[in-house]
Design a protein around this motif. Sequence first.
Motif, PDB file in Angstrom:
ATOM      1  N   LEU A 542      26.902 -29.014  21.354  1.00  0.00           N
ATOM      2  CA  LEU A 542      26.455 -27.789  20.691  1.00  0.00           C
ATOM      3  C   LEU A 542      26.007 -28.104  19.266  1.00  0.00           C
ATOM      4  O   LEU A 542      26.600 -28.953  18.594  1.00  0.00           O
ATOM      5  N   PRO A 543      24.985 -27.422  18.769  1.00  0.00           N
ATOM      6  CA  PRO A 543      24.532 -27.673  17.391  1.00  0.00           C
ATOM      7  C   PRO A 543      25.635 -27.355  16.379  1.00  0.00           C
ATOM      8  O   PRO A 543      26.525 -26.539  16.630  1.00  0.00           O
ATOM      9  N   PHE A 544      25.526 -28.008  15.237  1.00  0.00           N
ATOM     10  CA  PHE A 544      26.520 -27.808  14.187  1.00  0.00           C
ATOM     11  C   PHE A 544      26.586 -26.351  13.741  1.00  0.00           C
ATOM     12  O   PHE A 544      27.667 -25.811  13.497  1.00  0.00           O
ATOM     13  N   ALA A 545      25.441 -25.698  13.629  1.00  0.00           N
ATOM     14  CA  ALA A 545      25.417 -24.306  13.171  1.00  0.00           C
ATOM     15  C   ALA A 545      26.152 -23.396  14.151  1.00  0.00           C
ATOM     16  O   ALA A 545      26.823 -22.439  13.747  1.00  0.00           O
ATOM     17  N   VAL A 546      26.058 -23.712  15.449  1.00  0.00           N
ATOM     18  CA  VAL A 546      26.731 -22.872  16.444  1.00  0.00           C
ATOM     19  C   VAL A 546      28.242 -23.007  16.312  1.00  0.00           C
ATOM     20  O   VAL A 546      28.980 -22.014  16.313  1.00  0.00           O
ATOM     21  N   THR A 547      28.737 -24.240  16.201  1.00  0.00           N
ATOM     22  CA  THR A 547      30.185 -24.437  16.109  1.00  0.00           C
ATOM     23  C   THR A 547      30.745 -23.898  14.795  1.00  0.00           C
ATOM     24  O   THR A 547      31.831 -23.310  14.769  1.00  0.00           O
ATOM     25  N   LYS A 548      30.009 -24.087  13.688  1.00  0.00           N
ATOM     26  CA  LYS A 548      30.531 -23.651  12.391  1.00  0.00           C
ATOM     27  C   LYS A 548      30.481 -22.141  12.246  1.00  0.00           C
ATOM     28  O   LYS A 548      31.501 -21.480  12.029  1.00  0.00           O
ATOM     29  N   TYR A 549      29.271 -21.578  12.367  1.00  0.00           N
ATOM     30  CA  TYR A 549      29.140 -20.149  12.105  1.00  0.00           C
ATOM     31  C   TYR A 549      29.603 -19.304  13.292  1.00  0.00           C
ATOM     32  O   TYR A 549      29.996 -18.145  13.111  1.00  0.00           O
ATOM     33  N   GLY A 550      29.558 -19.868  14.496  1.00  0.00           N
ATOM     34  CA  GLY A 550      30.175 -19.176  15.625  1.00  0.00           C
ATOM     35  C   GLY A 550      31.672 -19.035  15.427  1.00  0.00           C
ATOM     36  O   GLY A 550      32.263 -17.992  15.704  1.00  0.00           O
ATOM     37  N   GLY A 551      32.309 -20.099  14.901  1.00  0.00           N
ATOM     38  CA  GLY A 551      33.724 -20.010  14.574  1.00  0.00           C
ATOM     39  C   GLY A 551      33.993 -18.988  13.481  1.00  0.00           C
ATOM     40  O   GLY A 551      35.013 -18.280  13.507  1.00  0.00           O
ATOM     41  N   SER A 552      33.083 -18.882  12.506  1.00  0.00           N
ATOM     42  CA  SER A 552      33.262 -17.891  11.443  1.00  0.00           C
ATOM     43  C   SER A 552      33.144 -16.466  11.985  1.00  0.00           C
ATOM     44  O   SER A 552      33.881 -15.562  11.567  1.00  0.00           O
ATOM     45  N   LEU A 580      36.920  -6.868   6.116  1.00  0.00           N
ATOM     46  CA  LEU A 580      35.881  -7.556   5.361  1.00  0.00           C
ATOM     47  C   LEU A 580      36.377  -7.956   3.977  1.00  0.00           C
ATOM     48  O   LEU A 580      36.092  -9.058   3.491  1.00  0.00           O
ATOM     49  N   ALA A 581      37.139  -7.068   3.327  1.00  0.00           N
ATOM     50  CA  ALA A 581      37.687  -7.405   2.011  1.00  0.00           C
ATOM     51  C   ALA A 581      38.618  -8.608   2.100  1.00  0.00           C
ATOM     52  O   ALA A 581      38.590  -9.511   1.249  1.00  0.00           O
ATOM     53  N   LEU A 582      39.443  -8.652   3.143  1.00  0.00           N
ATOM     54  CA  LEU A 582      40.351  -9.789   3.323  1.00  0.00           C
ATOM     55  C   LEU A 582      39.574 -11.069   3.591  1.00  0.00           C
ATOM     56  O   LEU A 582      39.901 -12.136   3.051  1.00  0.00           O
ATOM     57  N   ALA A 583      38.531 -10.980   4.419  1.00  0.00           N
ATOM     58  CA  ALA A 583      37.732 -12.165   4.721  1.00  0.00           C
ATOM     59  C   ALA A 583      37.033 -12.695   3.471  1.00  0.00           C
ATOM     60  O   ALA A 583      36.989 -13.904   3.231  1.00  0.00           O
ATOM     61  N   GLY A 616      28.162 -18.500   1.333  1.00  0.00           N
ATOM     62  CA  GLY A 616      27.770 -17.115   1.530  1.00  0.00           C
ATOM     63  C   GLY A 616      27.413 -16.820   2.975  1.00  0.00           C
ATOM     64  O   GLY A 616      27.572 -15.693   3.455  1.00  0.00           O
ATOM     65  N   TRP A 617      26.928 -17.850   3.703  1.00  0.00           N
ATOM     66  CA  TRP A 617      26.623 -17.643   5.119  1.00  0.00           C
ATOM     67  C   TRP A 617      27.891 -17.369   5.917  1.00  0.00           C
ATOM     68  O   TRP A 617      27.860 -16.649   6.910  1.00  0.00           O
ATOM     69  N   ASP A 618      29.008 -17.960   5.475  1.00  0.00           N
ATOM     70  CA  ASP A 618      30.278 -17.670   6.146  1.00  0.00           C
ATOM     71  C   ASP A 618      30.633 -16.190   6.002  1.00  0.00           C
ATOM     72  O   ASP A 618      31.131 -15.557   6.938  1.00  0.00           O
ATOM     73  N   VAL A 619      30.407 -15.638   4.806  1.00  0.00           N
ATOM     74  CA  VAL A 619      30.693 -14.215   4.588  1.00  0.00           C
ATOM     75  C   VAL A 619      29.847 -13.359   5.528  1.00  0.00           C
ATOM     76  O   VAL A 619      30.329 -12.387   6.126  1.00  0.00           O
ATOM     77  N   ALA A 620      28.571 -13.729   5.672  1.00  0.00           N
ATOM     78  CA  ALA A 620      27.708 -12.994   6.593  1.00  0.00           C
ATOM     79  C   ALA A 620      28.216 -13.104   8.028  1.00  0.00           C
ATOM     80  O   ALA A 620      28.192 -12.130   8.802  1.00  0.00           O
ATOM     81  N   ALA A 621      28.691 -14.301   8.410  1.00  0.00           N
ATOM     82  CA  ALA A 621      29.238 -14.481   9.764  1.00  0.00           C
ATOM     83  C   ALA A 621      30.507 -13.662   9.956  1.00  0.00           C
ATOM     84  O   ALA A 621      30.731 -13.072  11.022  1.00  0.00           O
ATOM     85  N   TYR A 622      31.358 -13.624   8.914  1.00  0.00           N
ATOM     86  CA  TYR A 622      32.563 -12.791   8.996  1.00  0.00           C
ATOM     87  C   TYR A 622      32.175 -11.328   9.235  1.00  0.00           C
ATOM     88  O   TYR A 622      32.772 -10.632  10.070  1.00  0.00           O
ATOM     89  N   ALA A 623      31.184 -10.854   8.462  1.00  0.00           N
ATOM     90  CA  ALA A 623      30.754  -9.463   8.605  1.00  0.00           C
ATOM     91  C   ALA A 623      30.229  -9.190  10.012  1.00  0.00           C
ATOM     92  O   ALA A 623      30.486  -8.127  10.592  1.00  0.00           O
ATOM     93  N   ALA A 624      29.503 -10.174  10.583  1.00  0.00           N
ATOM     94  CA  ALA A 624      28.998 -10.000  11.946  1.00  0.00           C
ATOM     95  C   ALA A 624      30.146  -9.906  12.946  1.00  0.00           C
ATOM     96  O   ALA A 624      30.134  -9.073  13.868  1.00  0.00           O
ATOM     97  N   TRP A 630      34.352  -3.975  15.504  1.00  0.00           N
ATOM     98  CA  TRP A 630      34.271  -2.535  15.244  1.00  0.00           C
ATOM     99  C   TRP A 630      33.533  -1.825  16.372  1.00  0.00           C
ATOM    100  O   TRP A 630      33.910  -0.734  16.797  1.00  0.00           O
ATOM    101  N   THR A 631      32.487  -2.451  16.900  1.00  0.00           N
ATOM    102  CA  THR A 631      31.706  -1.843  17.973  1.00  0.00           C
ATOM    103  C   THR A 631      32.503  -1.733  19.261  1.00  0.00           C
ATOM    104  O   THR A 631      32.442  -0.721  19.968  1.00  0.00           O
ATOM    105  N   PHE A 632      33.299  -2.769  19.554  1.00  0.00           N
ATOM    106  CA  PHE A 632      34.036  -2.789  20.824  1.00  0.00           C
ATOM    107  C   PHE A 632      35.399  -2.130  20.715  1.00  0.00           C
ATOM    108  O   PHE A 632      36.142  -2.114  21.700  1.00  0.00           O
ATOM    109  N   ASP A 633      35.755  -1.605  19.559  1.00  0.00           N
ATOM    110  CA  ASP A 633      37.060  -0.960  19.382  1.00  0.00           C
ATOM    111  C   ASP A 633      36.991   0.461  19.934  1.00  0.00           C
ATOM    112  O   ASP A 633      37.067   1.440  19.206  1.00  0.00           O
ATOM    113  N   ARG A 634      36.866   0.595  21.248  1.00  0.00           N
ATOM    114  CA  ARG A 634      36.693   1.898  21.862  1.00  0.00           C
ATOM    115  C   ARG A 634      37.930   2.787  21.798  1.00  0.00           C
ATOM    116  O   ARG A 634      37.810   4.001  21.624  1.00  0.00           O
TER     117      ARG A 634
END
Length: 652
Positions: A542-552, A580-583, A616-624, A630-634
């Motif tokens: 798997l590409p590095f970006a997938v493992t890193k930011y997928g983990g984030s 998000l504040a904690l992340a 900063g990309w990690d923060v964006a990944a956390y938000a995602a 949040w979407t699946f919290d039915r």
Amino acid sequence: MLSLVLATVLALPLAGILASGIYDDQLVRRTEAELLAQSVALAAAIAREAAATLPADVALGSAVAEGHAMGLGADLGAALPPRPDAMPPTFPADPAFLALGARVTPDLAATQAVTLAGFRLLDPSGTVIAGRGEIGQSLAHVDEVAEALHGRTTAALRRRLSKHPYPPLGSLSRGRPYRLFLAVPIVVRHRVAGVLYASRTPVDILGSLYGQREALGLAAMAVVAAAALAGLVLHRAISLPVRELVSLTVAIGSGDRAAVASHRHHGTVEFAALAGSLREMAARLTNRSDAVSSFAAHVSHELKSPLTAIRGTAELLRDDDSGMGAGERSRFFDHLLADTDRLGALLSRLRDLARAEAEPTAGSATLAPALGLLRARFPALSIRGEGDVEAALGVSADNLVVLLSHLADNAGRHGAATLRVSARRGGPFVRIEVRDDGSGISAGNRARVFDSFFTTRREDGGTGMGLSIVRALVGAHGGTVDLLDTEGGAGFALAVPALPHPSPGPANAGIASRRRWAALAATIAVVMTGLALRGFGPGLGLPFAVTKYGGSVLWGAMVYGLLACVVPGVPRGRLAGSALALAVAVELFRLLHTPALDAFRLTAAGTLLVGRVFSGWDVAAYAAGIGAAWTFDRPALALGRDPGCPEGEDPR
């Protein structure tokens, strides 16, 4: 609940095996990275030496383009067989390459002594020209060497053959049955001028832990200290309060009244509340026992007087020999009937009192309908309602009418013409004030008006039970009744429980419980997926970006899930903001650097928990990740939906 605990206990060994496997793979990857760095540095130095000393007409190997490929990533799933033995070369090595090997041999030996890695230098045909052994033999038939002879850096994990038995507790250099091989091409004039063939045994888990023995020792001491502190807290917060409560219940059962006020170790808030409830219950039982004893004495006295009069009258009538006249005999019979009526009234009021103390407290009512019934029962009284007469009371309509009827009867018997009833809500109670304009209560009798059988109208047939019944009925509903200070007439203040505000029903409580368990299951799945992605992602290509930011992304979802487990009743929007504040706080924490913290970040646990480098990309990944959670919290939608809220709309 028991099945969940058992499943968790059974899953702990599996989780430990998985975690140790992931950490073991990380050790192999770290060894591969270290061996690559050492080999690339040596290969660069040898390439400079070869470019400066090899004749221009010497035969080189395969052509290599700029930025030649690096086929790194040893397959950790299945180790290859042991490395094949060296074979005789097809033709002897060129003297120029033999001379190059002789010049770099001291450098290879010095590097091997420091790094504990094995190094061999091969010529373009795969013949060993420098190293600790197999000089003059060919390794061109080895897969990773063959790849390197074509210009590709290649790694391989092979089973290891050792002349020595494997130590039972492992070691830094011989503790694993595998060995990592790395073949790096040496490029001169855009052609392969040789291969640096390196090998090293990866450090095993025990060896790695031994290398961090000081940190582990401190961690073990911290765990022991934390366990001791937790034990002390549990001893003070649970063990001592439980023992004290057991002693308290035994003392109460044996009738020791002094033990009711002797409780010392409250522990937690819950234990303190339980101890207070026990003491309150014991005090109520003691007071009730005293009241029963006193009440029995009063009843005996009140019944004895008319019974004595009836007995005396009966004896006179039986023993009369003087020829009692009709008028006198009629007077004696009137006394008998009066005493009998008094006994009937006493027994009727005793029955009313017993019913009031045992009356069911369920139901609700308002003052307005009760006042209408009261006017019909007491037409001689002018009854007026004031204030919040529509306030919902936690008392049934029948019991409310009984309360007001006794007070109205008491007012009418004391010459009142007007009865004013006002209501005002304050907190959990509704204060009802009942005032009349009768003769009132004298100062000497105010302290005794609620005593059973106390009356100032005994000659008029009063039993002294009316206000006792009022107090018993109000007390059965958890309220109180007090005598008011008034300038004229009598006044009473009743504190009646107000009907409580609607609270979340069982359905919402069930939804909150389901949300907690669903969040826990989802969080466990997210954690396992994140560990698998970080541990096996590179091996799967798997590409590095997938493992890193997928983990984030998964880490952000995990934070949301953990918060949902702890506080399932919080609206999901507020929960997402908190996550998000904690992340972001954890990401900013990466800007803090200390030697101990940086050393912890190099470990697998530190990498997963706090990471190494701020991004900063990690923060964006956390938000995602938080947004996906949040979407699946039915269940949160059903938890906060109003009855009139359309399906699919979040009222928050």
